[in-house]
Motif scaffolding. Structure first.
Motif, short mmCIF file in Angstrom:
data_model
loop_
_atom_site.label_atom_id
_atom_site.label_comp_id
_atom_site.label_asym_id
_atom_site.label_seq_id
_atom_site.Cartn_x
_atom_site.Cartn_y
_atom_site.Cartn_z
N GLN A 12 7.08 -38.74 -1.97
CA GLN A 12 7.98 -39.70 -2.45
C GLN A 12 7.79 -39.88 -4.30
O GLN A 12 6.90 -40.32 -3.88
N PRO A 87 7.74 -36.41 -10.06
CA PRO A 87 7.86 -35.24 -10.15
C PRO A 87 7.13 -34.67 -10.69
O PRO A 87 6.83 -33.50 -10.03
N SER A 122 8.52 -35.70 -4.64
CA SER A 122 10.22 -35.95 -5.26
C SER A 122 10.34 -37.23 -5.54
O SER A 122 10.22 -37.52 -4.97
#
Length: 123
Positions: A12, A87, A122
């Motif tokens: 993440q 990201p 992500s």
């Protein structure tokens, strides 16, 4: 020199990963090592590099302060610690080796390449 990159995965945003690149051969410390990354349709982008003894390191401006390259010559391994991932860091990451001389920043100056490891960040 044969290079084997590992450590990629899905993380993440804000997380961390450590990539490893194991090299074969007895002369690992001769080689300057680099990490590059590539996304589909783009050229291979310089990430970081380190000299043979590990005394000098070089970073792309956008990654300095978030990424850290290091090496353990006793283990024939170079690492890329990646923190605070975004990201936009999603890419296939490649390790590469070059003999001394010439720029660290161009992929064309590297003599040996690993197979790449995919990092997906992500949001």
């Amino acid at each position: 020199v044969q290079l084997q990159a590992s450590g990629g995965g899905v993380v993440q945003a804000g997380g961390s990963l450590r990539l490893s690149c194991a090299a074969s051969g007895r002369t690992f410390s001769r080689y300057h090592m680099g990490w590059f990354r590539q996304t589909p349709g783009s050229e291979r982008e310089f990430v970081a590099a380190i000299d043979g003894r590990g005394g000098s390191t070089y970073y792309s401006g956008s990654m300095k302060g978030r990424f850290a390259i290091s090496r353990d010559n006793a283990k024939n391994t170079v690492y890329l610690q990646m923190n605070n991932l975004e990201p936009e860091d999603t890419a296939v990451y490649f390790c590469a080796a070059k003999v001394p001389g010439g720029t660290y920043f161009s992929p064309n100056r590297y003599d040996y390449w690993g197979q790449g490891t995919l990092v997906t960040v992500s949001s």
